[in-house]
Design a protein around this motif. Structure first.
Motif, short mmCIF file in Angstrom:
data_model
loop_
_atom_site.label_atom_id
_atom_site.label_comp_id
_atom_site.label_asym_id
_atom_site.label_seq_id
_atom_site.Cartn_x
_atom_site.Cartn_y
_atom_site.Cartn_z
N TYR A 21 2.22 -18.46 32.03
CA TYR A 21 1.26 -17.67 31.02
C TYR A 21 0.76 -16.43 32.14
N GLU A 45 5.30 -16.01 29.10
CA GLU A 45 4.49 -15.58 27.79
C GLU A 45 3.21 -14.63 28.25
N PHE A 47 -0.14 -12.15 27.69
CA PHE A 47 -1.39 -11.87 26.93
C PHE A 47 -2.16 -10.52 27.42
N MET A 52 -7.11 -13.52 23.48
CA MET A 52 -5.64 -13.64 23.06
C MET A 52 -4.97 -14.93 23.60
N PHE A 53 -5.11 -15.06 24.73
CA PHE A 53 -4.39 -16.18 25.57
C PHE A 53 -5.23 -17.48 24.96
N ALA A 55 -6.54 -18.18 22.15
CA ALA A 55 -5.99 -18.32 20.71
C ALA A 55 -4.89 -19.00 20.77
N LYS A 56 -3.86 -19.08 21.48
CA LYS A 56 -2.63 -19.85 21.80
C LYS A 56 -2.68 -21.03 22.82
N ASP A 58 -2.51 -24.19 24.75
CA ASP A 58 -2.10 -25.47 24.33
C ASP A 58 -2.63 -26.47 25.76
#
Length: 94
Positions: A21, A45, A47, A52-53, A55-56, A58
């Protein structure tokens, strides 16, 4: 002695490979890091902000996090703090 190995992303094992990330507000830096890592077969990925990071994010994902420390809004250090909180919440619910 600690030995570190990397297991690059492959099409054959997309579900077991981790992700890198990148959280960076500067688009040119984000794109450059993505290009560099994907050239070494890593899944990446991007961001543009800590918000924003998160929000996704996991907490169960196998991942490495590369953060810009100074960003508008949420700093990279604040984002890391939230990832730790979420990881502890997830572990407590197991």
């Amino acid at each position: 002695m600690i030995q570190m190995t990397s297991k690059p992303y492959t099409q054959e094992s997309p579900d077991t490979a981790g992700v890198v990330y990148i959280v960076e507000d500067d688009e040119a830096v984000r794109d450059s890091l993505k290009w560099l890592l994907e050239a070494s077969s890593y899944r990446v990925e991007l961001f543009e902000s800590g918000e924003m990071f998160l929000a996704k994010f996991d907490p169960n994902a196998i991942a490495v996090l590369v953060l810009d420390v100074r960003m508008p809004g949420m700093s990279g250090l604040e984002a890391v703090s939230y990832t730790h909180l979420r990881a502890h919440e997830t572990a407590a619910n197991l």
